[in-house]
Write a protein that holds these residues in place. Structure first.
Motif, PDB file in Angstrom:
ATOM      1  N   THR A 154     -13.675 -31.367  33.538  1.00  0.00           N
ATOM      2  CA  THR A 154     -12.620 -30.496  34.051  1.00  0.00           C
ATOM      3  C   THR A 154     -13.133 -29.668  35.228  1.00  0.00           C
ATOM      4  OG1 THR A 154     -11.937 -30.323  31.730  1.00  0.00           O
ATOM      5  CG2 THR A 154     -10.802 -28.920  33.268  1.00  0.00           C
ATOM      6  N   SER A 155     -14.354 -29.157  35.127  1.00  0.00           N
ATOM      7  CA  SER A 155     -14.912 -28.347  36.218  1.00  0.00           C
ATOM      8  C   SER A 155     -15.172 -29.200  37.466  1.00  0.00           C
ATOM      9  CB  SER A 155     -16.184 -27.623  35.770  1.00  0.00           C
ATOM     10  OG  SER A 155     -17.126 -28.545  35.280  1.00  0.00           O
ATOM     11  N   ALA A 158     -11.834 -29.734  39.121  1.00  0.00           N
ATOM     12  CA  ALA A 158     -11.412 -28.493  39.787  1.00  0.00           C
ATOM     13  C   ALA A 158     -12.113 -28.369  41.134  1.00  0.00           C
ATOM     14  CB  ALA A 158     -11.714 -27.290  38.908  1.00  0.00           C
ATOM     15  N   HIS A 164      -8.047 -24.313  40.515  1.00  0.00           N
ATOM     16  CA  HIS A 164      -8.761 -23.512  39.520  1.00  0.00           C
ATOM     17  C   HIS A 164      -8.996 -24.336  38.260  1.00  0.00           C
ATOM     18  CE1 HIS A 164      -8.579 -19.712  41.649  1.00  0.00           C
ATOM     19  NE2 HIS A 164      -7.322 -20.000  41.970  1.00  0.00           N
ATOM     20  N   LEU A 165     -10.064 -23.981  37.551  1.00  0.00           N
ATOM     21  CA  LEU A 165     -10.411 -24.656  36.300  1.00  0.00           C
ATOM     22  C   LEU A 165      -9.253 -24.566  35.298  1.00  0.00           C
ATOM     23  CD1 LEU A 165     -12.625 -26.090  34.665  1.00  0.00           C
ATOM     24  CD2 LEU A 165     -13.451 -23.832  33.962  1.00  0.00           C
ATOM     25  N   SER A 166      -8.608 -23.393  35.225  1.00  0.00           N
ATOM     26  CA  SER A 166      -7.488 -23.217  34.287  1.00  0.00           C
ATOM     27  C   SER A 166      -6.299 -24.114  34.681  1.00  0.00           C
ATOM     28  CB  SER A 166      -7.051 -21.754  34.224  1.00  0.00           C
ATOM     29  OG  SER A 166      -6.604 -21.328  35.494  1.00  0.00           O
ATOM     30  N   THR A 167      -6.115 -24.337  35.970  1.00  0.00           N
ATOM     31  CA  THR A 167      -5.029 -25.207  36.434  1.00  0.00           C
ATOM     32  C   THR A 167      -5.290 -26.645  36.002  1.00  0.00           C
ATOM     33  OG1 THR A 167      -4.659 -23.775  38.344  1.00  0.00           O
ATOM     34  CG2 THR A 167      -3.749 -25.998  38.474  1.00  0.00           C
ATOM     35  N   SER A 169      -7.063 -27.555  33.421  1.00  0.00           N
ATOM     36  CA  SER A 169      -6.856 -27.585  31.965  1.00  0.00           C
ATOM     37  C   SER A 169      -5.368 -27.668  31.634  1.00  0.00           C
ATOM     38  CB  SER A 169      -7.462 -26.345  31.310  1.00  0.00           C
ATOM     39  OG  SER A 169      -8.861 -26.363  31.464  1.00  0.00           O
ATOM     40  N   THR A 170      -4.558 -26.939  32.388  1.00  0.00           N
ATOM     41  CA  THR A 170      -3.103 -26.990  32.194  1.00  0.00           C
ATOM     42  C   THR A 170      -2.571 -28.374  32.532  1.00  0.00           C
ATOM     43  OG1 THR A 170      -2.923 -24.627  32.699  1.00  0.00           O
ATOM     44  CG2 THR A 170      -0.908 -25.937  32.880  1.00  0.00           C
TER      45      THR A 170
END
Length: 196
Positions: A154-155, A158, A164-167, A169-170
């Motif tokens: 995931t990183s 990104a 972003h990492l959270s994006t 993940s989403t």
């Protein structure tokens, strides 16, 4: 019992007007738009110059429309509903079913008899071409999915995409939910990338 007799007997408060075509109905000046049009078709209706459903819907946009006619191919019945018909009943159905059809349609529902419902349902099943689940993804989701099946973290995704990492993940959660899976191996299968 004929259709007109059935209607007069069961809807005494209603004005029942029989007409061979729209022009005959319209010639009676001052007549309001009907609440319900029962469009009676005969086997040779196409050769007789009947108005199309589109013409009827255009002329009487506020009216409900029931097609009462010969047995038809499922595509034709489906097309009628797409063009704004509220109900369809075969002339071969029990005439009393017309009352159920009228009450349903006037109550704001669409109506298709159980026999035709089963017929159309079978047609839809037989003619259905399943959509590839991978085609459900947006362009950006597809890009992220491709990186996931390549084994990227995931990183790393990104960093590569500038998101972003959270994006990411989403995106990953949305991808899994859309295609109905819970792991990257299943995603590989869906995208057709599994190695045999």
């Amino acid at each position: 019992m004929g259709l007109a007799i059935l209607l007069r007997k069961n809807f005494e408060e209603a004005e029942i007007v029989e007409s061979n075509n729209i022009r005959d109905y319209d010639q009676n000046a001052g007549r309001p738009e009907p609440d319900l049009v029962i469009y009676v078709l005969h086997a040779d209706f196409e050769e007789e110059g009947y108005p199309s459903i589109s013409e009827i819907r255009q002329k009487y946009s506020g009216s409900r429309v029931i097609v009462y006619g010969p047995e038809m191919q499922p595509e034709v019945i489906i097309d009628y509903f797409k063009k704004g018909v509220n109900g369809y009943l075969s002339k071969y159905a029990d005439i009393s079913e017309m009352l159920i059809c009228i009450r349903s349609v006037m109550g704001g529902k669409r109506y298709l008899g159980a026999e035709h419902m089963a017929f159309i349902f079978e047609y839809l099943i037989a003619s259905h071409t399943p959509q590839r689940r991978g085609d459900l993804l947006t362009r950006r989701q597809k890009e992220v999915a491709d990186y996931l099946v390549q084994g990227m973290s995931t990183s790393s995704i990104a960093e590569k995409t500038g998101l972003h990492l959270s994006t990411i993940s989403t995106f990953k959660a949305a991808i899994f939910a859309k295609v109905g899976i819970d792991n990257v191996l299943a995603l590989k299968e869906i995208l057709g990338l599994n190695e045999n």
